[in-house]
Design an enzyme around this catalytic site. Structure first.
Site, PDB file in Angstrom:
ATOM      1  N   ALA A   1       0.864  -1.194   0.000  1.00 58.31           N
ATOM      2  CA  ALA A   1       0.000   0.000   0.000  1.00 58.31           C
ATOM      3  C   ALA A   1       0.894   1.236   0.000  1.00 58.31           C
ATOM      4  O   ALA A   1       0.790   2.111   0.870  1.00 58.31           O
ATOM      5  CB  ALA A   1      -0.978  -0.011   1.177  1.00 58.31           C
TER       6      ALA A   1
ATOM      7  N   HIS B   1       7.128   5.655   1.590  1.00 60.40           N
ATOM      8  CA  HIS B   1       7.888   4.470   1.168  1.00 60.40           C
ATOM      9  C   HIS B   1       8.857   4.840   0.041  1.00 60.40           C
ATOM     10  O   HIS B   1      10.007   4.389   0.028  1.00 60.40           O
ATOM     11  CB  HIS B   1       6.950   3.378   0.654  1.00 60.40           C
TER      12      HIS B   1
ATOM     13  N   GLY C   1      11.845   4.150   8.040  1.00 58.90           N
ATOM     14  CA  GLY C   1      11.337   5.508   8.222  1.00 58.90           C
ATOM     15  C   GLY C   1      11.321   5.915   9.684  1.00 58.90           C
ATOM     16  O   GLY C   1      10.964   5.112  10.558  1.00 58.90           O
TER      17      GLY C   1
HETATM   18  P1  AMP Z   1       4.987   0.037   6.466  1.00 59.78           P
HETATM   19  O1  AMP Z   1       4.660  -0.382   5.066  1.00 59.78           O
HETATM   20  O2  AMP Z   1       3.961   0.925   7.077  1.00 59.78           O
HETATM   21  O3  AMP Z   1       5.417  -1.103   7.341  1.00 59.78           O
HETATM   22  O4  AMP Z   1       6.269   0.963   6.345  1.00 59.78           O
HETATM   23  C1  AMP Z   1       7.428   0.512   5.695  1.00 59.78           C
HETATM   24  C2  AMP Z   1       8.540   1.499   5.961  1.00 59.78           C
HETATM   25  O5  AMP Z   1       8.179   2.788   5.459  1.00 59.78           O
HETATM   26  C3  AMP Z   1       8.843   1.674   7.451  1.00 59.78           C
HETATM   27  O6  AMP Z   1      10.242   1.760   7.635  1.00 59.78           O
HETATM   28  C4  AMP Z   1       8.157   2.980   7.772  1.00 59.78           C
HETATM   29  O7  AMP Z   1       8.748   3.671   8.849  1.00 59.78           O
HETATM   30  C5  AMP Z   1       8.354   3.740   6.475  1.00 59.78           C
HETATM   31  N1  AMP Z   1       7.363   4.805   6.377  1.00 59.78           N
HETATM   32  C6  AMP Z   1       6.012   4.683   6.475  1.00 59.78           C
HETATM   33  N2  AMP Z   1       5.419   5.893   6.393  1.00 59.78           N
HETATM   34  C7  AMP Z   1       6.416   6.802   6.257  1.00 59.78           C
HETATM   35  C8  AMP Z   1       6.457   8.225   6.143  1.00 59.78           C
HETATM   36  N3  AMP Z   1       5.347   8.966   6.156  1.00 59.78           N
HETATM   37  N4  AMP Z   1       7.663   8.819   6.019  1.00 59.78           N
HETATM   38  C9  AMP Z   1       8.803   8.068   6.025  1.00 59.78           C
HETATM   39  N5  AMP Z   1       8.837   6.742   6.135  1.00 59.78           N
HETATM   40  C10 AMP Z   1       7.662   6.103   6.245  1.00 59.78           C
END
Ligand code: AMP
Length: 281
Positions: free
Chosen positions: A23, A28, A138
């Protein structure tokens, strides 16, 4: 995946890994671009990891958009997408976990028991499968960053962790796959997370160092937005996740709140206060 990774490294190239749950959004993609700039070859993983969801959480309805995600990654020039099935990642009878004790019970770990055990287990597995030189995370998930860094240190994992800043919408809302759950009214109310953090940051810029008034001001913003239920508002050491009493040496201000049924998180990292830096005196 491991075969592909080893072929890359045999050619003397450096491999980056960007772990995600899909998603995908600009947050990302910022990780993907940082990975692209730092390494020769980029792999992204897409895996909605069941072990990091609690029994009453949103695993079943978590947004999934695999085709679109692959198109976005392809446009960024990502060489490999690793998207294993649940059965492949967790063969029947798997009973082995990676747990970062103590830290895993703090911040989100307090309200989501078992969450970080699921995170560290799946990230350790991804590191072993992909064997990246560097992995990109992130700052949005600040507790996760602290816990993964500690795991890498404690287990001598041969991967460098790179942390990228939070990417926000124009009005300040931190980008998240879960923002898709918000209705129009909730979307407006969700701004209280960022508003509370900015309020704290302004007070620090104006010279406030004590956590008492800083926390009180942040929590007060939530009291004014009574339809949003605060989960935690904490000011902590970004490495240990333990509460600090003043922010002179820098601190992590982290918040989690429920907007309707949607749990959102956000944070800001306060640097060490300049006036408290006596270097050269
Ligand atoms: P997720 O798909 O939510 O598990 O996130 C995957 C990676 O993307 C993780 O390292 C999160 O910290 C990073 N991430 C998600 N949202 C953001 C954002 N708004 N800014 C920077 N990194 C993000």
């Amino acid at each position: 995946m491991r075969g592909a990774s080893r072929a890359v490294r045999r050619e003397g190239k450096r491999l980056a890994l960007v772990p995600t749950m899909g998603a995908l959004h600009e947050g990302h993609l910022s990780l993907v671009r940082a990975a692209r700039a730092a390494c020769d070859v980029v792999a992204a993983s897409i895996f909605v990891n069941p072990t990091q969801f609690g029994p009453n959480e949103d695993l079943a309805k978590y947004p999934r958009s695999f085709e679109r995600d692959c198109e976005m990654l392809e446009r960024e020039g990502v060489e490999f997408v690793f998207a294993p099935s649940v059965e492949e990642m967790y063969p029947a009878g798997a009973v082995t976990w990676v747990t970062v004790e103590e830290l895993s019970g703090k911040l989100d770990g307090g309200s989501r028991p078992g969450h970080f055990r699921g995170v560290t287990t799946v990230v350790a597995k991804l590191f072993h499968i992909v064997e990246p030189d560097k992995a990109f995370f992130g700052q949005k998930d600040a507790a996760q960053v602290a816990i993964i860094r500690r795991m890498v240190r404690d287990l001598n994992l041969a991967v460098e962790i790179v942390v990228c800043p939070i990417v926000r919408e124009a009005d300040g809302l931190a980008m998240s796959s879960r923002n898709a759950y918000l209705g129009p009214e909730e979307r407006k109310r969700a701004l209280v997370l960022h508003r509370a953090l900015v309020r704290v940051q302004r007070m620090v810029e104006a010279g406030e160092r004590d956590v008492g008034p800083l926390s009180a001001a942040g929590i007060y913003e939530f009291a004014r937005e009574s339809s949003v239920r605060l989960d935690y508002f904490e000011i902590v050491n970004p490495d240990t996740l333990d509460p600090v009493e003043d922010v002179s040496r820098g601190a992590l201000v982290a918040v989690a709140a429920y907007v309707g049924a949607t749990r959102l998180i956000d944070n800001i990292l306060l640097g060490p206060a300049k006036s408290d830096n006596h270097e050269g005196h």
